[in-house]
Write a protein that holds these residues in place. Sequence first.
Motif, PDB file in Angstrom:
ATOM      1  N   PRO A 223       0.829  -1.215   0.000  1.00 17.96           N
ATOM      2  CA  PRO A 223       0.000   0.000   0.000  1.00 17.96           C
ATOM      3  C   PRO A 223       0.858   1.257   0.000  1.00 17.96           C
ATOM      4  CG  PRO A 223       0.119  -0.906   2.203  1.00 17.96           C
ATOM      5  CD  PRO A 223       0.840  -1.888   1.313  1.00 17.96           C
ATOM      6  N   ILE A 225       1.071   4.051   1.778  1.00 23.14           N
ATOM      7  CA  ILE A 225       0.541   4.652   3.010  1.00 23.14           C
ATOM      8  C   ILE A 225       1.610   5.272   3.902  1.00 23.14           C
ATOM      9  CG2 ILE A 225      -1.589   3.313   3.160  1.00 23.14           C
ATOM     10  CD1 ILE A 225       1.416   2.207   5.125  1.00 23.14           C
ATOM     11  N   LYS A 228       1.388   8.738   5.748  1.00 22.00           N
ATOM     12  CA  LYS A 228       0.030   9.262   5.662  1.00 22.00           C
ATOM     13  C   LYS A 228      -0.695   9.102   6.992  1.00 22.00           C
ATOM     14  CE  LYS A 228      -0.504   8.563   0.692  1.00 22.00           C
ATOM     15  NZ  LYS A 228      -1.327   7.960  -0.389  1.00 22.00           N
ATOM     16  N   VAL A 230      -3.294   8.090   9.813  1.00 23.58           N
ATOM     17  CA  VAL A 230      -3.890   6.785  10.060  1.00 23.58           C
ATOM     18  C   VAL A 230      -5.408   6.838  10.081  1.00 23.58           C
ATOM     19  CG1 VAL A 230      -4.140   4.973  11.792  1.00 23.58           C
ATOM     20  CG2 VAL A 230      -1.884   5.897  11.278  1.00 23.58           C
ATOM     21  N   GLY A 232      -7.807   8.171   8.726  1.00 26.28           N
ATOM     22  CA  GLY A 232      -8.678   8.163   7.561  1.00 26.28           C
ATOM     23  C   GLY A 232      -8.836   6.798   6.932  1.00 26.28           C
ATOM     24  N   LYS A 233      -8.055   5.810   7.354  1.00 22.94           N
ATOM     25  CA  LYS A 233      -8.106   4.478   6.732  1.00 22.94           C
ATOM     26  C   LYS A 233      -8.823   3.510   7.662  1.00 22.94           C
ATOM     27  CE  LYS A 233      -5.187   1.165   4.247  1.00 22.94           C
ATOM     28  NZ  LYS A 233      -5.967   1.300   3.016  1.00 22.94           N
ATOM     29  N   LYS A 234      -9.967   3.029   7.239  1.00 23.29           N
ATOM     30  CA  LYS A 234     -10.799   2.163   8.076  1.00 23.29           C
ATOM     31  C   LYS A 234     -10.660   0.689   7.717  1.00 23.29           C
ATOM     32  CE  LYS A 234     -12.724   5.653  10.261  1.00 23.29           C
ATOM     33  NZ  LYS A 234     -12.485   5.897  11.684  1.00 23.29           N
ATOM     34  N   THR A 235     -10.437   0.394   6.440  1.00 25.32           N
ATOM     35  CA  THR A 235     -10.301  -1.000   6.017  1.00 25.32           C
ATOM     36  C   THR A 235      -8.958  -1.179   5.323  1.00 25.32           C
ATOM     37  OG1 THR A 235     -11.380  -0.550   3.892  1.00 25.32           O
ATOM     38  CG2 THR A 235     -12.781  -1.279   5.718  1.00 25.32           C
ATOM     39  N   PHE A 236      -8.512  -2.433   5.265  1.00 30.10           N
ATOM     40  CA  PHE A 236      -7.196  -2.743   4.734  1.00 30.10           C
ATOM     41  C   PHE A 236      -7.305  -3.910   3.762  1.00 30.10           C
ATOM     42  CE2 PHE A 236      -6.642  -0.566   8.667  1.00 30.10           C
ATOM     43  CZ  PHE A 236      -5.507   0.216   8.516  1.00 30.10           C
ATOM     44  N   HIS A 237      -6.599  -3.783   2.639  1.00 28.35           N
ATOM     45  CA  HIS A 237      -6.612  -4.845   1.631  1.00 28.35           C
ATOM     46  C   HIS A 237      -5.300  -5.629   1.621  1.00 28.35           C
ATOM     47  CE1 HIS A 237      -7.136  -7.006  -2.098  1.00 28.35           C
ATOM     48  NE2 HIS A 237      -6.046  -6.439  -2.592  1.00 28.35           N
ATOM     49  N   TYR A 242       1.407  -3.474   9.546  1.00 25.00           N
ATOM     50  CA  TYR A 242       1.406  -2.019   9.441  1.00 25.00           C
ATOM     51  C   TYR A 242       1.872  -1.452  10.786  1.00 25.00           C
ATOM     52  CZ  TYR A 242      -1.715  -2.666   5.396  1.00 25.00           C
ATOM     53  OH  TYR A 242      -2.280  -3.036   4.207  1.00 25.00           O
TER      54      TYR A 242
END
Length: 841
Positions: A223, A225, A228, A230, A232-237, A242
Amino acid sequence: MKKTKIISYLLTWLCILGYFCSNSVTLMAASSIKPTIYTQQNNCTIGNNEKLRVHVNTRCSVYLYSVKYPDVESSSDLSRKGKYIKRCTSGGFYDITLKDVPDGCYRLYAKTSSYGYNNNNISLPSKTIVQVDNTKPEVVDINVNDNEVKLYYNDTISPKTKGNNFYLQKVFNASSSVCVISDEDMVDYELIFDDYESDSKYTDRFVFSSFDNSMFTNTNGTPNIIGKKVTGKKTFHEVGKYKLEYQAQDNPVTNNNKNFDEYRKWSNKNNVNLLVHRRPIANLTVNYAPSKDKSRLLIDNMNGSGYDLDHMDMSNKGITGERYEWKKVGEKDYRMGRIPTDLPGTDSNGIKIEYIIRYRVKDIEGAWSLPVTFTMSVEPKLILNAKLKTYKTDFSLDSIPASESLVLFDTTTSYNKRNLLDMSMYYYGSCKTDKIKKDSTYSATKDGMTYTWRDTKYKIPETLKDGRYKFIVNATDYNNSAVKDTKEFNVRVKTPVDLIPTIERQITYDKETLIEATTSKYVNNVRVALFNGTGYACTKDLKLSRTYGGKKYWKLKYTETRKNISNNEYTAKFTATTPNHNSETRYKTFTYIKNTPPTVKILSIKPTYIYEGDNVSLKILMNDIDKDTLELHVKLTRIIPIKRTIESDTYTVNYYNYNQKPFITDYNNLEIGEYEVLITVDDKNGGTAKTSCILKVNDLTISGKVNHTIKWNENRIKYNQSISGTDDSPRNIDTFWSGERFMLAADTTLINSKSSVKAQSVFVEILAQSTPINIYLNNDSSSKWSGELWNNDMIHKWGRNKPEELIFRFTVKYSNGHREQDDMTITIDDIDEYWRYHRKF
């Protein structure tokens, strides 16, 4: 979907899962042989008087080094603070019994033995942590509450979850981690600020500081990221670890006055680690058959298995647990455990009973797979399972061009009789492609009731229109088409055209114009309408010139010969189509000029083989049917070794001066290299003509040499042998006695037969002499020259007090006026006169 809350106030993080506690580690060392060590125990916990079985690959000493100390930087660190446990005399297995090792966590270090050939070679610290615990706790407790992982240390607690991979190392600072499932779980964040002086928070920062997926197999990307925010990111692919970094700044005053900035202190960096992983995948195979009277169901074999894409390198493929459940159809709850192998097939009223078996597996992160189910009865249903993908990874089921292929794979049917497969593509219930049919007798292998089918490649017809289709696979009983099961897949056919046309900005009467286009490889026709929308319109088809890299290249050489077309700006309309009637249209403008362009050519280049110093002459012939006054532009560019413009000249030539009369241009004293002469003729009515040639200017050279006479060279070698026992020391081949006769030789350029250039003379002189000493050499052949230089004045002339260098300058003069020089330096050493030593040899 679970929601996960991350509470950030901790300073360290513990690797909690088994794959962070690998049983094998390579200890990197500075020597040419790097020691390695690994243990065969199933966990990392051991007590005193217990044996730790290790394997090393070379002679070394093994140490335990507490994790509370910094990394080892020197041999003395290891000797003073480490715990020596074994000296290994060679590579192999060793059972090491621990003695008097205090409780704690240690890393393994290896150091080559002091008597070895690679002394003091200390490895990097091992990744494996050995926990020495004489209280022998079975496992450190893990408490997972709503996906928040809490760890308990230094307590002997009966674990809630057991498994071969669930072992934790003791640490000295408590920390936490959060595990979430890729593309499923949502993460919320709560930040806690605490200040010893009760200051308020001035500002803070919560960012992603790093990402690492090296602990997983089959990773799915990295990713973007790092750095950046933290929250603002709710889900992870993307799966991996991390690292989230939180830091707050206090405010010792009650306002935000910037004059107090130097008193606002930042806290330590608090790190929280977020582990994103995937669910495991379960598989279930059941082979069964009804009894002959169909009163019983007899299970011959039932096998559940699974794998975790994150841990395919592990022997258990990342699976630490499994769960079988079963029930009768109609019952509310499942029964735990494996289903019996002998079951009633009908109830007391003779009505058939259906059973459902459900199976799941659990991975080392504690996540359960989605369940797989299997239904069985005395009259078994035909069950079809299959997957569909594109044959080429460039495409997907949501976007695949016509003429490309799909692949039906991982196809199984569960049935107790011969069965068939057919597949085709449907649009709103209407079959649009030919069916492919397969028979289980020929296209599948049978294991009990399970048929495993070979993969089937299905080519989409090139004429199938773009759109969204259903790819339908039917499995049917061989003798009863009413018994069937169906799988449907959504497929979107999308065939690109990608038309990019090009046309010259100007089309001239009776002059060939190149018209080109590129398209996708799926296009089968490209057409251009010239002078579109006018009475002069004409349509031409472009011809396919080549196919390369997924593209097609089209060309048309067009000459306009109609004399009635007015000078003006016009439009060319390009249209490309595919066999399935996709099309794209693009427009290009061009200017038409009614004019006959001029012509130009190079009649001759002299000399044909060029040397530096030559006078190069080009004869250029121009012509124009319209008898226009022409503008001639001649540009000379050096292209090798460095590209640069040498000359650029423009001439105006009227018809009288160019009609059947060549124009001559000369170039003198060109340096060695390659040159391009670009000639452009412009009639100033839209007509131009170009031609070019390459001029290669070759090198003229001289190479000079000063030699001994045969006898003087023999004396030099005898002298050297008497002094050093070698031929070339202390006097090398370029060292002379004063008074030796100098044998001179020179090689000049071997002239090409197409050139008239000749080497006229070779002159040799000794530089920096009060009285000139020189000679002209004799020409032995076309490129070989020789001569001798000596007189009585040379005896004892040079090198009496110390060695003295003489420079011989060889100068050649060529017939085209070019001169070349070569300097040869020798040494005169007359300190030890030859006659004083000749008696010795």
